[in-house]
Design a protein around this motif. Sequence first.
Motif, PDB file in Angstrom:
ATOM      1  N   THR A  70       0.669  -1.136  -0.106  1.00 43.60           N
ATOM      2  CA  THR A  70      -0.003   0.286   0.086  1.00 43.60           C
ATOM      3  C   THR A  70       0.962   1.327   0.132  1.00 43.60           C
ATOM      4  OG1 THR A  70      -0.261  -0.128   2.343  1.00 43.60           O
ATOM      5  CG2 THR A  70      -2.013  -1.145   1.181  1.00 43.60           C
ATOM      6  N   CYS A  88     -10.534   6.456  -5.753  1.00 41.79           N
ATOM      7  CA  CYS A  88     -10.579   5.244  -4.912  1.00 41.79           C
ATOM      8  C   CYS A  88     -10.557   3.929  -5.699  1.00 41.79           C
ATOM      9  CB  CYS A  88     -11.563   5.074  -3.947  1.00 41.79           C
ATOM     10  SG  CYS A  88     -11.268   6.311  -2.335  1.00 41.79           S
ATOM     11  N   LEU A  95      -4.606   1.674  -1.360  1.00 40.52           N
ATOM     12  CA  LEU A  95      -4.781   2.677  -0.168  1.00 40.52           C
ATOM     13  C   LEU A  95      -5.105   1.949   0.983  1.00 40.52           C
ATOM     14  CD1 LEU A  95      -7.363   4.860  -1.687  1.00 40.52           C
ATOM     15  CD2 LEU A  95      -4.855   5.394  -1.424  1.00 40.52           C
ATOM     16  N   SER A  96      -4.319   2.533   2.111  1.00 41.60           N
ATOM     17  CA  SER A  96      -4.282   1.761   3.436  1.00 41.60           C
ATOM     18  C   SER A  96      -5.235   2.364   4.594  1.00 41.60           C
ATOM     19  CB  SER A  96      -3.098   1.532   3.977  1.00 41.60           C
ATOM     20  OG  SER A  96      -2.945   1.512   5.258  1.00 41.60           O
ATOM     21  N   PRO A  97      -5.810   1.541   5.156  1.00 44.49           N
ATOM     22  CA  PRO A  97      -6.775   2.366   6.563  1.00 44.49           C
ATOM     23  C   PRO A  97      -5.722   3.064   7.203  1.00 44.49           C
ATOM     24  CG  PRO A  97      -6.985  -0.018   6.584  1.00 44.49           C
ATOM     25  CD  PRO A  97      -5.807   0.399   5.755  1.00 44.49           C
ATOM     26  N   THR A  98      -4.395   3.103   7.335  1.00 46.06           N
ATOM     27  CA  THR A  98      -3.661   3.825   8.234  1.00 46.06           C
ATOM     28  C   THR A  98      -2.898   5.114   7.413  1.00 46.06           C
ATOM     29  OG1 THR A  98      -1.747   2.288   8.052  1.00 46.06           O
ATOM     30  CG2 THR A  98      -3.341   2.145  10.010  1.00 46.06           C
ATOM     31  N   THR A 121     -10.474   3.637   3.800  1.00 51.10           N
ATOM     32  CA  THR A 121      -9.507   4.416   4.507  1.00 51.10           C
ATOM     33  C   THR A 121     -10.144   5.866   4.862  1.00 51.10           C
ATOM     34  OG1 THR A 121      -7.351   5.306   4.227  1.00 51.10           O
ATOM     35  CG2 THR A 121      -8.670   5.610   2.105  1.00 51.10           C
ATOM     36  N   THR A 122      -9.372   6.954   5.141  1.00 50.68           N
ATOM     37  CA  THR A 122      -9.927   8.123   5.525  1.00 50.68           C
ATOM     38  C   THR A 122      -9.289   9.053   4.892  1.00 50.68           C
ATOM     39  OG1 THR A 122     -10.700   7.529   7.757  1.00 50.68           O
ATOM     40  CG2 THR A 122     -10.365   9.696   7.364  1.00 50.68           C
TER      41      THR A 122
END
Length: 194
Positions: A70, A88, A95-98, A121-122
Motif C-alpha cells: 500500500t 478510490c 490505499l491503506s486504513p492507516t 480509508t480516511t
Amino acid sequence: MTTITETPLASLDAEKRLISPVFKGETKPGYFGFRGEIALKFAQQFSDEARPPEIRFDQVMIVAKAGEPTIPFLAGVALSLEHLKLLCEVMGDKLSPTGKYFFFAGNLDISSRYQIAYGGTTFWVLPLEEATVYNELRDLFNIDRGDLKKLDTAGKLQIIADAAAEFTEKFPEITFEEGLKIMGPIKIPENRPV
C-alpha cells in the motif's frame, strides 16, 4: 537504487495513469516518489491518437515504500469532491486504513475542512483556493520554508511525506454523500501548476 517496480505504483505506471511527471524516482533509499498527475478517467481514443484524460487528479504527491503493498502518503487536487470515488476506484487496494491521504477539492467552500471515510480509508478533504497542494501541505504541516530551500525535489517530497506520517489533526467527519450535498459548482482552473 529503488525503482517503481518495487512499489504499488508499478501497476499505475503500467496502465499509463502516472502522467506529466515533474518527479519520478527514489526519494531516499527504499522509497519511491512521484509528482505529477494521475489519470482517473481516460478519454475515448480513436485509432492511435493520444488524448488527455477526461478526469485527472492534479498536483499529485505520492511516496511509496519498496516491498509494501500500500501507499502511505498521497495528496493532490481534483476539480470536484465527487472525483474522490474515481480516485478510490483507480487506487483500489493500494490505499491503506492507516495511510495519510489529502484530497483537495476545487468545489469546496474555502473555509471547509473535513475527514471523509471512503474506500476503506480516511481522507483529509480540503479546499484549494489560490495556492498549490505543495504550499498548502507545507502550511498544514508547519514546515519552515528554510528547511526545504537547499533540498532537491526528491528531498522536498520526502519531507512532506514524513510530516504527513506525523499529522494527526482531526477535521469534522462527514460522509461522502454529505460532502456531495454541500459541494459547490466546479470552477474551471486556469493554468494551474502541477
